[in-house]
Design an enzyme around this catalytic site. Structure first.
Site, PDB file in Angstrom:
ATOM      1  N   TYR A   1       0.821  -1.215   0.000  1.00 18.48           N
ATOM      2  CA  TYR A   1       0.000   0.000   0.000  1.00 18.48           C
ATOM      3  C   TYR A   1       0.855   1.266   0.000  1.00 18.48           C
ATOM      4  O   TYR A   1       0.306   2.373  -0.061  1.00 18.48           O
ATOM      5  CB  TYR A   1      -0.931   0.014   1.215  1.00 18.48           C
TER       6      TYR A   1
ATOM      7  N   LYS B   1       3.926 -14.704   4.937  1.00 19.11           N
ATOM      8  CA  LYS B   1       4.371 -15.555   3.828  1.00 19.11           C
ATOM      9  C   LYS B   1       5.900 -15.518   3.811  1.00 19.11           C
ATOM     10  O   LYS B   1       6.542 -15.245   2.785  1.00 19.11           O
ATOM     11  CB  LYS B   1       3.757 -15.024   2.511  1.00 19.11           C
TER      12      LYS B   1
ATOM     13  N   ASP C   1      -1.765 -18.644   3.352  1.00 16.26           N
ATOM     14  CA  ASP C   1      -2.672 -19.522   2.592  1.00 16.26           C
ATOM     15  C   ASP C   1      -3.251 -20.607   3.499  1.00 16.26           C
ATOM     16  O   ASP C   1      -4.463 -20.878   3.480  1.00 16.26           O
ATOM     17  CB  ASP C   1      -1.980 -20.121   1.345  1.00 16.26           C
TER      18      ASP C   1
ATOM     19  N   ASP D   1      -6.120  -6.863   4.786  1.00 14.06           N
ATOM     20  CA  ASP D   1      -7.279  -6.438   4.007  1.00 14.06           C
ATOM     21  C   ASP D   1      -8.046  -7.656   3.493  1.00 14.06           C
ATOM     22  O   ASP D   1      -9.264  -7.766   3.630  1.00 14.06           O
ATOM     23  CB  ASP D   1      -6.783  -5.575   2.836  1.00 14.06           C
TER      24      ASP D   1
END
Ligand code: NAD
Length: 349
Positions: A140, A187, A220, A244
């Site tokens: 962002y 991740k 995930d 988000d």
């Protein structure tokens, strides 16, 4: 619900005995659900001097800019806003005004409590999750450029400063609210440096909160686990983009975007807004669910040091949902935004 900044600034701006709050109706369904939130706050008898300001597409149309100076001035003055969603076009147009507003007051912590309501039928009961999302950096940061025709780069920015303060916020929130665990979602198996740094910071903060269990999960796998066993999570700590995405997923567990409130906190102020966007498909039809906006207003009252009024509003919302007679279409009913708002006003004790 006690956030680390509840009731914080003692130098809150007041006009004629009323607390001043910037009110941004927003785009799409924004004016409808913000109108509902203001009606409920007023009906609860809370004295607020609303300073209504346009932003986003509505401001562009009327004032020629999506981010008017008057809005920024109001926000810097009141340092607290109740905000409707603002449109951000996909792949074109001006950069997100939401991101700009959060940066204006350095509102680094996005808090999204996600709870089941009795009366709202979903595959899981008793979901009670809190998403804590870093609000100022990651992808962002908006650093994107074309390296060569057909090749673009977007830069993911992760800093120790921002990662440490959001981790502290999550643990402090957990401590004050008697929550049992914080799970950092990442991740770092792929982004070893950036997500690796985020995890390192989360671990170092966790070491100071021995009474709260600290866990880590790859994003995930966390998504799969959330939709099969949400009870295995409590407070979720995430970078901006994962936060988000995962907060919309969590909204799906409790009845959808129409029922999940949110807040953006910093040391100097706060903006309260639902998780949902402008919902262009139902805008202007008096069909939007006002609950997320109303519960965001309840979070604002807590922040302003009026927790009893916030609790009364939450109870009224809970009662209307439990009775199940006046529900908007997203919850399986046939009521309009204004009918559901009126039912919540009637349920206020
Ligand atoms: P969205 O949240 O607006 O809508 C997704 C789906 O949820 C739609 O089917 C919509 O009808 C439904 N929905 C949303 N709010 C609802 C409500 N209160 N009651 C009933 N149903 C509701 O997401 P989107 O379509 O991806 O985004 C639309 C626009 O909103 C985009 O311009 C996006 O940038 C913007 N947006 C703004 C914010 C914000 O201002 N904080 C947040 C998210 C999206």
């Amino acid at each position: 619900m006690k956030n680390p900044y509840a009731g914080a600034p003692s130098d809150r701006r007041a006009r004629g005995g009323k607390v001043e709050v910037t009110l941004i109706p927003g785009d799409g369904v924004g004016p409808e659900v913000m109108g509902a939130a203001v009606a409920v706050v007023d009906a609860a008898g809370v004295k607020i001097a609303w300073d209504q300001q346009l932003g986003g597409a509505a401001a562009l149309k009327k004032l020629g800019t999506p981010l008017p100076d008057t809005l920024l001035r109001s926000l810097r003055h009141t340092r607290v806003a109740l905000k409707g969603p603002l449109e951000t076009r996909v792949g074109e147009g001006y950069r997100s005004i939401n991101v700009h507003l959060r940066r204006t007051l350095d509102l680094y912590a996005n808090l999204r409590p996600t709870r089941s309501f009795s009366g709202v039928h979903t595959p899981f009961r008793n979901v009670d999750l809190v998403v804590v999302r870093e609000n100022t950096e990651d992808l962002y940061a908006g650093i994107e450029y074309q390296v060569a025709p057909g090749v673009v780069e977007s830069i993911k920015v992760i800093t120790a400063r921002a990662s440490l303060r959001i981790a502290r916020f999550a643990f402090e929130f957990a401590r004050r609210n008697g929550r049992r665990s914080v799970t950092a979602i990442h991740k770092a198996n792929i982004m070893k440096l950036s997500d690796g740094l985020f995890l390192k910071c989360a671990r170092s903060v966790a070491a100071h909160y021995r009474q709260i269990e600290y866990k880590e999960q790859i994003v995930d796998a966390a998504c799969m686990r959330l939709v099969t066993d949400p009870s295995s999570f409590d407070v979720l700590l995430l970078e901006n983009l994962y936060g988000d995405i995962v907060s919309d997923l969590c909204a799906g567990l409790v009845g959808g975007l129409g029922v999940v409130p949110g807040a953006n906190y910093g040391q100097r102020g706060a903006i309260f807004e639902a998780v949902h966007g402008t919902a262009p498909d139902i805008a202007g039809k008096n069909a939007a669910n006002p609950v997320a906006a109303i519960l965001s207003a309840a979070m604002m009252l807590e922040y302003l040091g009026q927790p009893r009024d916030g609790a009364r509003i939450r109870e009224a919302v809970g009662n209307v949902l439990r009775r199940g007679r006046v529900l908007t279409r997203d919850l399986g009913g046939a009521a309009s935004t204004s009918e559901m708002t009126a039912a919540i006003v009637r349920a206020l004790k």
